[in-house]
Design an enzyme around this catalytic site. Sequence first.
Site, short mmCIF file in Angstrom:
data_model
loop_
_atom_site.label_atom_id
_atom_site.label_comp_id
_atom_site.label_asym_id
_atom_site.label_seq_id
_atom_site.Cartn_x
_atom_site.Cartn_y
_atom_site.Cartn_z
N GLY A 124 0.75 -1.19 0.02
CA GLY A 124 0.19 -0.01 0.09
C GLY A 124 0.83 1.25 -0.22
O GLY A 124 0.14 2.23 0.25
N SER A 128 4.94 -0.19 -6.69
CA SER A 128 4.83 -0.62 -8.33
C SER A 128 4.93 0.67 -9.02
O SER A 128 5.50 0.72 -9.93
CB SER A 128 3.71 -1.37 -8.55
OG SER A 128 2.46 -0.68 -8.24
N GLU A 160 0.80 0.61 -15.87
CA GLU A 160 0.03 -0.20 -15.21
C GLU A 160 -1.48 -0.53 -15.50
O GLU A 160 -1.80 -1.54 -15.42
CB GLU A 160 -0.13 0.64 -13.71
CG GLU A 160 -0.75 -0.17 -12.62
CD GLU A 160 -0.21 -0.23 -11.34
OE1 GLU A 160 1.25 0.25 -11.27
OE2 GLU A 160 -0.39 -0.84 -10.62
N ASP A 172 -0.80 7.30 -7.63
CA ASP A 172 0.37 6.95 -7.06
C ASP A 172 1.46 7.34 -8.07
O ASP A 172 2.54 7.80 -7.56
CB ASP A 172 0.59 5.41 -7.24
CG ASP A 172 -0.64 4.78 -6.22
OD1 ASP A 172 -1.26 5.57 -5.42
OD2 ASP A 172 -1.10 3.65 -6.42
C1 GLA Z 1 -4.30 2.27 -5.15
C2 GLA Z 1 -4.33 2.66 -6.63
C3 GLA Z 1 -4.50 4.47 -6.72
C4 GLA Z 1 -5.53 4.66 -5.74
C5 GLA Z 1 -5.51 3.83 -4.34
C6 GLA Z 1 -6.84 3.98 -3.53
O1 GLA Z 1 -3.09 2.53 -4.53
O2 GLA Z 1 -3.08 2.36 -7.08
O3 GLA Z 1 -4.73 4.59 -7.85
O4 GLA Z 1 -6.78 4.21 -6.41
O5 GLA Z 1 -5.44 2.27 -4.63
O6 GLA Z 1 -6.74 5.58 -3.13
#
Ligand code: GLA
Length: 386
Positions: A124, A128, A160, A172
Amino acid sequence: MLDAIGERFRAEFGGAPFRRFFAPGRINLLGAHLDYNGGDVLPMAVDRGIYLAIRVRDDGRFRLRSLDQQRTVDVAVGDVGERSRPEFGWAGYPLGVWQGFARTAGVTTGFDAVFAGDLPMASGLSSSAAIEVVTAIALDALHQTRLERQQLALLAHRAETGFVGVRCGIMDQFASALGRSGQVLLLHCAGPRWEHVPFDPAACEVLVMDTRKPRRLAKSGFNERVAQCAVAHEILRTHARDLPHLALYDEADLETARSAMDDVTFRRARHVVTEMGRTRTGAVALRRHDYEALGALLSASHRSTAVDYEVSCDELDVMTSVACAQEGVFGARLTGAGFGGCAIALLRPGSADQVAAAVGAVFRERFGVEAGFDLLRSGPGPGEVF
Ligand code: GLA
Protein backbone atom coordinates in the site's frame (compact mmCIF):
# COMPACT_ATOMS: atom_id res chain seq x y z
CA MET A 1 20.84 0.68 -1.33
CA LEU A 2 22.96 2.59 -3.84
CA ASP A 3 26.01 0.47 -3.07
CA ALA A 4 23.96 -2.71 -3.12
CA ILE A 5 22.48 -2.13 -6.59
CA GLY A 6 25.90 -1.08 -7.91
CA GLU A 7 27.53 -4.24 -6.60
CA ARG A 8 24.78 -6.46 -7.95
CA PHE A 9 24.95 -4.71 -11.31
CA ARG A 10 28.70 -5.34 -11.56
CA ALA A 11 28.32 -8.98 -10.54
CA GLU A 12 25.43 -9.66 -12.87
CA PHE A 13 26.10 -7.53 -15.94
CA GLY A 14 29.79 -6.56 -15.76
CA GLY A 15 31.29 -3.27 -14.62
CA ALA A 16 30.72 0.39 -15.33
CA PRO A 17 29.30 2.44 -16.89
CA PHE A 18 25.82 2.43 -15.45
CA ARG A 19 23.63 5.17 -14.02
CA ARG A 20 21.52 5.15 -10.87
CA PHE A 21 18.08 6.62 -10.22
CA PHE A 22 15.53 6.82 -7.40
CA ALA A 23 11.75 7.28 -7.24
CA PRO A 24 9.76 7.51 -3.99
CA GLY A 25 6.80 5.56 -2.64
CA ARG A 26 3.92 7.49 -1.11
CA ILE A 27 1.37 7.56 1.66
CA ASN A 28 -2.05 9.07 1.03
CA LEU A 29 -3.44 11.35 3.74
CA LEU A 30 -6.95 11.62 2.29
CA GLY A 31 -8.86 10.81 -0.89
CA ALA A 32 -9.23 7.03 -0.65
CA HIS A 33 -10.28 5.56 -4.01
CA LEU A 34 -11.04 9.01 -5.39
CA ASP A 35 -8.49 9.20 -8.20
CA TYR A 36 -10.37 6.94 -10.62
CA ASN A 37 -13.58 8.78 -9.68
CA GLY A 38 -12.28 12.20 -10.74
CA GLY A 39 -11.82 13.44 -7.16
CA ASP A 40 -9.10 15.17 -5.14
CA VAL A 41 -6.34 13.27 -3.32
CA LEU A 42 -3.63 14.27 -0.82
CA PRO A 43 -0.60 11.97 -1.23
CA MET A 44 2.88 12.65 0.14
CA ALA A 45 6.02 11.18 -1.43
CA VAL A 46 8.16 9.57 1.27
CA ASP A 47 11.89 9.18 1.83
CA ARG A 48 11.78 5.51 0.82
CA GLY A 49 11.27 4.06 -2.60
CA ILE A 50 12.88 2.19 -5.46
CA TYR A 51 16.49 2.46 -6.64
CA LEU A 52 17.58 1.46 -10.14
CA ALA A 53 20.99 0.85 -11.74
CA ILE A 54 20.63 0.77 -15.52
CA ARG A 55 22.54 0.66 -18.81
CA VAL A 56 21.21 0.61 -22.36
CA ARG A 57 22.12 -2.43 -24.47
CA ASP A 58 21.75 -2.61 -28.20
CA ASP A 59 21.53 -6.34 -28.92
CA GLY A 60 17.73 -6.48 -28.73
CA ARG A 61 17.47 -7.84 -25.16
CA PHE A 62 16.46 -6.87 -21.63
CA ARG A 63 17.87 -8.36 -18.46
CA LEU A 64 16.08 -7.27 -15.30
CA ARG A 65 17.06 -8.20 -11.79
CA SER A 66 15.47 -7.37 -8.46
CA LEU A 67 17.74 -7.44 -5.44
CA ASP A 68 15.28 -9.49 -3.40
CA GLN A 69 14.73 -12.20 -6.04
CA GLN A 70 17.01 -14.90 -7.39
CA ARG A 71 15.87 -15.00 -10.99
CA THR A 72 16.99 -12.61 -13.73
CA VAL A 73 14.17 -11.88 -16.15
CA ASP A 74 15.60 -12.13 -19.67
CA VAL A 75 13.34 -10.94 -22.49
CA ALA A 76 13.88 -10.14 -26.19
CA VAL A 77 12.77 -6.66 -27.28
CA GLY A 78 10.54 -8.27 -29.93
CA ASP A 79 8.74 -10.36 -27.27
CA VAL A 80 7.52 -7.50 -25.07
CA GLY A 81 4.18 -7.22 -26.90
CA GLU A 82 1.16 -5.18 -25.87
CA ARG A 83 0.37 -6.88 -22.52
CA SER A 84 2.41 -8.24 -19.63
CA ARG A 85 2.78 -12.01 -19.37
CA PRO A 86 2.94 -14.23 -16.26
CA GLU A 87 6.61 -15.06 -16.89
CA PHE A 88 7.51 -11.34 -16.71
CA GLY A 89 6.29 -11.22 -13.07
CA TRP A 90 7.28 -7.90 -11.40
CA ALA A 91 9.30 -7.01 -14.54
CA GLY A 92 5.97 -6.29 -16.29
CA TYR A 93 6.07 -2.82 -14.67
CA PRO A 94 9.40 -1.63 -16.16
CA LEU A 95 8.73 -3.42 -19.44
CA GLY A 96 5.35 -1.66 -19.66
CA VAL A 97 7.08 1.70 -19.19
CA TRP A 98 9.65 0.81 -21.87
CA GLN A 99 6.79 -0.11 -24.20
CA GLY A 100 5.37 3.41 -23.68
CA PHE A 101 8.73 4.92 -24.67
CA ALA A 102 8.88 2.61 -27.70
CA ARG A 103 5.40 3.68 -28.77
CA THR A 104 5.63 7.41 -28.14
CA ALA A 105 9.35 8.19 -28.51
CA GLY A 106 10.53 5.47 -30.90
CA VAL A 107 12.94 3.87 -28.39
CA THR A 108 14.10 0.50 -29.77
CA THR A 109 17.01 -0.55 -27.53
CA GLY A 110 16.68 -2.73 -24.43
CA PHE A 111 18.57 -2.40 -21.15
CA ASP A 112 20.21 -4.18 -18.24
CA ALA A 113 18.74 -3.17 -14.90
CA VAL A 114 18.94 -3.90 -11.19
CA PHE A 115 16.08 -2.71 -8.96
CA ALA A 116 15.97 -2.55 -5.16
CA GLY A 117 13.58 -1.00 -2.69
CA ASP A 118 13.63 0.13 0.92
CA LEU A 119 9.88 0.28 1.41
CA PRO A 120 7.71 -2.73 2.16
CA MET A 121 6.68 -4.28 -1.17
CA ALA A 122 3.03 -4.65 -2.20
CA SER A 123 1.77 -3.17 1.06
CA GLY A 124 0.00 0.00 0.00
CA LEU A 125 3.00 2.35 -0.23
CA SER A 126 3.10 2.28 -4.04
CA SER A 127 6.15 0.17 -4.69
CA SER A 128 4.81 -0.65 -8.18
CA ALA A 129 4.30 3.03 -9.09
CA ALA A 130 7.83 3.77 -7.81
CA ILE A 131 9.21 0.99 -10.07
CA GLU A 132 7.37 2.51 -13.01
CA VAL A 133 8.37 6.10 -12.27
CA VAL A 134 12.04 5.26 -11.65
CA THR A 135 12.09 3.44 -14.99
CA ALA A 136 10.42 6.39 -16.73
CA ILE A 137 12.87 8.91 -15.19
CA ALA A 138 15.80 6.71 -16.22
CA LEU A 139 14.65 6.08 -19.80
CA ASP A 140 13.94 9.79 -20.21
CA ALA A 141 17.51 10.60 -19.12
CA LEU A 142 19.18 7.79 -21.10
CA HIS A 143 17.33 8.58 -24.34
CA GLN A 144 17.20 12.35 -23.80
CA THR A 145 13.47 12.53 -24.46
CA ARG A 146 13.12 15.53 -22.08
CA LEU A 147 9.58 14.77 -21.03
CA GLU A 148 7.84 16.77 -18.29
CA ARG A 149 7.33 15.07 -14.94
CA GLN A 150 3.58 14.76 -15.54
CA GLN A 151 4.19 13.13 -18.93
CA LEU A 152 6.44 10.61 -17.23
CA ALA A 153 3.72 10.02 -14.62
CA LEU A 154 1.18 9.39 -17.39
CA LEU A 155 3.53 6.95 -19.17
CA ALA A 156 4.03 5.14 -15.88
CA HIS A 157 0.28 5.08 -15.29
CA ARG A 158 -0.37 3.65 -18.75
CA ALA A 159 2.13 0.88 -18.03
CA GLU A 160 0.03 -0.17 -15.03
CA THR A 161 -3.41 0.10 -16.63
CA GLY A 162 -2.68 -0.82 -20.25
CA PHE A 163 0.24 -3.23 -19.90
CA VAL A 164 -0.12 -4.83 -16.45
CA GLY A 165 -3.94 -4.54 -16.36
CA VAL A 166 -4.79 -2.93 -13.00
CA ARG A 167 -7.48 -0.28 -13.50
CA CYS A 168 -5.89 2.14 -11.01
CA GLY A 169 -6.18 5.92 -11.02
CA ILE A 170 -3.31 8.37 -11.49
CA MET A 171 -2.55 9.15 -7.84
CA ASP A 172 0.42 6.87 -7.19
CA GLN A 173 2.41 7.70 -10.31
CA PHE A 174 1.77 11.45 -9.91
CA ALA A 175 2.66 11.33 -6.20
CA SER A 176 5.96 9.64 -7.01
CA ALA A 177 6.84 11.73 -10.09
CA LEU A 178 5.85 15.13 -8.60
CA GLY A 179 6.97 14.48 -5.01
CA ARG A 180 8.85 17.28 -3.22
CA SER A 181 10.52 17.45 0.13
CA GLY A 182 8.33 18.87 2.92
CA GLN A 183 5.24 19.00 0.70
CA VAL A 184 2.00 17.11 0.21
CA LEU A 185 0.58 16.95 -3.31
CA LEU A 186 -3.00 18.19 -3.65
CA LEU A 187 -3.95 16.50 -6.92
CA HIS A 188 -7.26 17.26 -8.63
CA CYS A 189 -7.47 14.08 -10.67
CA ALA A 190 -10.21 15.35 -12.99
CA GLY A 191 -7.77 17.81 -14.66
CA PRO A 192 -5.32 16.68 -13.74
CA ARG A 193 -4.22 19.84 -11.92
CA TRP A 194 -2.11 19.98 -8.79
CA GLU A 195 -0.48 22.17 -6.19
CA HIS A 196 1.96 21.48 -3.39
CA VAL A 197 0.94 22.14 0.22
CA PRO A 198 3.57 22.35 3.00
CA PHE A 199 3.63 19.69 5.72
CA ASP A 200 5.33 20.64 8.99
CA PRO A 201 7.43 17.73 10.31
CA ALA A 202 8.06 19.59 13.56
CA ALA A 203 4.31 19.54 14.31
CA CYS A 204 3.23 16.20 12.91
CA GLU A 205 4.80 12.85 12.03
CA VAL A 206 3.55 9.91 9.98
CA LEU A 207 3.84 6.44 11.50
CA VAL A 208 3.38 3.61 9.04
CA MET A 209 1.95 0.45 10.60
CA ASP A 210 2.31 -2.71 8.55
CA THR A 211 -0.21 -5.52 9.17
CA ARG A 212 2.08 -7.83 7.15
CA LYS A 213 -1.12 -9.20 5.68
CA PRO A 214 -0.58 -9.77 1.96
CA ARG A 215 -3.10 -8.05 -0.28
CA ARG A 216 -4.18 -11.19 -2.12
CA LEU A 217 -7.56 -9.93 -3.25
CA ALA A 218 -6.32 -6.47 -4.06
CA LYS A 219 -6.33 -6.71 -7.86
CA SER A 220 -9.75 -8.35 -8.26
CA GLY A 221 -11.29 -6.38 -5.37
CA PHE A 222 -9.88 -3.14 -6.77
CA ASN A 223 -11.19 -3.73 -10.28
CA GLU A 224 -14.58 -4.68 -8.78
CA ARG A 225 -14.75 -1.32 -6.93
CA VAL A 226 -13.91 0.53 -10.16
CA ALA A 227 -16.79 -1.28 -11.90
CA GLN A 228 -19.23 -0.60 -9.02
CA CYS A 229 -18.39 3.11 -9.13
CA ALA A 230 -19.06 3.18 -12.89
CA VAL A 231 -22.51 1.67 -12.24
CA ALA A 232 -23.24 4.24 -9.49
CA HIS A 233 -22.13 7.08 -11.76
CA GLU A 234 -24.41 5.90 -14.58
CA ILE A 235 -27.42 5.75 -12.23
CA LEU A 236 -26.68 9.24 -10.86
CA ARG A 237 -26.34 10.63 -14.38
CA THR A 238 -29.77 9.41 -15.33
CA HIS A 239 -31.60 9.90 -11.99
CA ALA A 240 -29.97 13.05 -10.56
CA ARG A 241 -27.69 15.20 -12.76
CA ASP A 242 -25.28 14.65 -15.62
CA LEU A 243 -21.81 15.31 -14.13
CA PRO A 244 -18.54 13.99 -15.61
CA HIS A 245 -17.23 12.23 -12.46
CA LEU A 246 -18.72 10.37 -9.51
CA ALA A 247 -16.73 12.43 -6.99
CA LEU A 248 -18.48 15.62 -8.14
CA TYR A 249 -21.95 14.63 -6.89
CA ASP A 250 -23.25 15.65 -3.48
CA GLU A 251 -25.30 13.92 -0.81
CA ALA A 252 -28.56 15.45 -2.07
CA ASP A 253 -27.92 13.82 -5.48
CA LEU A 254 -27.37 10.51 -3.71
CA GLU A 255 -30.73 10.80 -1.99
CA THR A 256 -32.45 11.67 -5.27
CA ALA A 257 -31.06 8.55 -6.95
CA ARG A 258 -31.14 6.28 -3.91
CA SER A 259 -34.24 4.26 -4.87
CA ALA A 260 -32.62 3.34 -8.21
CA MET A 261 -29.53 1.82 -6.52
CA ASP A 262 -29.04 -1.37 -4.59
CA ASP A 263 -27.53 -1.01 -1.13
CA VAL A 264 -23.95 -1.88 -2.16
CA THR A 265 -23.94 0.59 -5.06
CA PHE A 266 -25.37 3.29 -2.79
CA ARG A 267 -22.69 2.75 -0.14
CA ARG A 268 -19.86 2.78 -2.70
CA ALA A 269 -21.16 6.11 -4.04
CA ARG A 270 -21.63 7.50 -0.52
CA HIS A 271 -18.00 6.76 0.32
CA VAL A 272 -16.80 8.57 -2.81
CA VAL A 273 -19.01 11.63 -2.29
CA THR A 274 -18.29 12.02 1.43
CA GLU A 275 -14.54 11.33 0.94
CA MET A 276 -14.40 14.20 -1.55
CA GLY A 277 -15.80 16.49 1.17
CA ARG A 278 -13.24 15.20 3.69
CA THR A 279 -10.37 15.74 1.27
CA ARG A 280 -11.38 19.32 0.51
CA THR A 281 -11.76 20.11 4.21
CA GLY A 282 -8.50 18.27 4.89
CA ALA A 283 -6.60 20.41 2.37
CA VAL A 284 -7.80 23.52 4.22
CA ALA A 285 -6.75 22.02 7.58
CA LEU A 286 -3.34 21.13 6.11
CA ARG A 287 -2.76 24.70 4.91
CA ARG A 288 -3.54 25.91 8.45
CA HIS A 289 -1.27 23.25 9.96
CA ASP A 290 -4.31 22.12 11.93
CA TYR A 291 -3.23 18.50 12.43
CA GLU A 292 -5.99 17.82 15.00
CA ALA A 293 -8.63 18.53 12.37
CA LEU A 294 -6.69 16.66 9.68
CA GLY A 295 -6.34 13.62 11.96
CA ALA A 296 -10.08 13.51 12.74
CA LEU A 297 -10.75 13.48 8.99
CA LEU A 298 -8.33 10.57 8.51
CA SER A 299 -10.17 8.53 11.13
CA ALA A 300 -13.55 9.35 9.52
CA SER A 301 -12.08 8.34 6.16
CA HIS A 302 -11.04 4.99 7.60
CA ARG A 303 -14.56 4.30 8.87
CA SER A 304 -16.01 5.13 5.46
CA THR A 305 -13.54 2.88 3.60
CA ALA A 306 -14.36 0.08 6.07
CA VAL A 307 -18.16 0.39 6.26
CA ASP A 308 -19.22 1.83 2.90
CA TYR A 309 -16.36 0.87 0.59
CA GLU A 310 -15.49 -2.44 2.32
CA VAL A 311 -11.78 -2.46 1.52
CA SER A 312 -10.57 -2.75 5.11
CA CYS A 313 -10.05 -5.92 7.18
CA ASP A 314 -9.94 -6.83 10.89
CA GLU A 315 -6.19 -6.22 11.07
CA LEU A 316 -6.45 -2.67 9.68
CA ASP A 317 -9.52 -1.88 11.82
CA VAL A 318 -7.85 -3.03 15.05
CA MET A 319 -4.61 -1.26 14.20
CA THR A 320 -6.25 2.09 13.46
CA SER A 321 -8.65 2.02 16.40
CA VAL A 322 -5.95 1.09 18.93
CA ALA A 323 -3.67 3.79 17.47
CA CYS A 324 -6.41 6.42 17.76
CA ALA A 325 -6.87 5.63 21.45
CA GLN A 326 -3.22 6.53 22.20
CA GLU A 327 -1.93 9.83 23.56
CA GLY A 328 -0.52 12.07 20.83
CA VAL A 329 -2.36 10.46 17.89
CA PHE A 330 -4.31 12.88 15.68
CA GLY A 331 -5.95 10.15 13.58
CA ALA A 332 -5.33 6.98 11.56
CA ARG A 333 -6.50 5.24 8.42
CA LEU A 334 -5.53 2.52 5.97
CA THR A 335 -3.37 3.75 3.12
CA GLY A 336 -3.34 2.59 -0.50
CA ALA A 337 -6.05 0.35 -1.86
CA GLY A 338 -6.68 -1.54 1.41
CA PHE A 339 -7.40 -5.31 1.59
CA GLY A 340 -4.40 -5.68 3.95
CA GLY A 341 -1.07 -3.88 3.76
CA CYS A 342 -0.39 -0.74 5.77
CA ALA A 343 -2.19 1.89 7.83
CA ILE A 344 -0.85 5.32 8.76
CA ALA A 345 -1.22 7.30 11.97
CA LEU A 346 -0.62 11.05 12.22
CA LEU A 347 0.97 11.85 15.52
CA ARG A 348 2.63 14.46 17.67
CA PRO A 349 6.44 14.23 17.36
CA GLY A 350 7.91 12.14 20.15
CA SER A 351 4.95 9.77 20.56
CA ALA A 352 5.81 7.13 17.94
CA ASP A 353 7.59 4.63 20.22
CA GLN A 354 4.79 4.49 22.76
CA VAL A 355 2.13 4.22 20.05
CA ALA A 356 4.03 1.46 18.24
CA ALA A 357 4.47 -0.48 21.49
CA ALA A 358 0.77 -0.24 22.38
CA VAL A 359 -0.51 -1.14 18.90
CA GLY A 360 2.10 -3.89 18.52
CA ALA A 361 1.07 -5.53 21.81
CA VAL A 362 -2.64 -5.64 20.98
CA PHE A 363 -1.88 -6.83 17.45
CA ARG A 364 0.38 -9.65 18.67
CA GLU A 365 -2.23 -10.84 21.14
CA ARG A 366 -5.11 -10.64 18.70
CA PHE A 367 -3.50 -11.96 15.50
CA GLY A 368 -0.28 -13.67 16.66
CA VAL A 369 1.71 -11.46 14.25
CA GLU A 370 4.52 -8.93 14.80
CA ALA A 371 3.28 -5.78 13.07
CA GLY A 372 5.91 -3.50 11.48
CA PHE A 373 6.32 0.17 12.45
CA ASP A 374 8.25 2.90 10.72
CA LEU A 375 8.35 6.67 10.91
CA LEU A 376 8.35 7.98 7.36
CA ARG A 377 9.35 11.46 6.29
CA SER A 378 8.49 13.36 3.18
CA GLY A 379 11.23 12.73 0.61
CA PRO A 380 12.95 14.68 -2.15
CA GLY A 381 11.11 13.24 -5.15
CA PRO A 382 12.60 11.28 -8.04
CA GLY A 383 15.84 11.81 -9.91
CA GLU A 384 19.33 10.58 -10.76
CA VAL A 385 21.53 9.78 -7.76
CA PHE A 386 25.29 10.05 -7.81
C1 GLA B 1 -4.18 2.11 -5.21
C2 GLA B 1 -4.28 2.64 -6.64
C3 GLA B 1 -4.50 4.15 -6.64
C4 GLA B 1 -5.66 4.53 -5.74
C5 GLA B 1 -5.55 3.86 -4.38
C6 GLA B 1 -6.79 4.05 -3.51
O1 GLA B 1 -3.05 2.60 -4.59
O2 GLA B 1 -3.12 2.33 -7.35
O3 GLA B 1 -4.68 4.61 -7.97
O4 GLA B 1 -6.88 4.25 -6.37
O5 GLA B 1 -5.33 2.47 -4.49
O6 GLA B 1 -6.91 5.36 -3.12
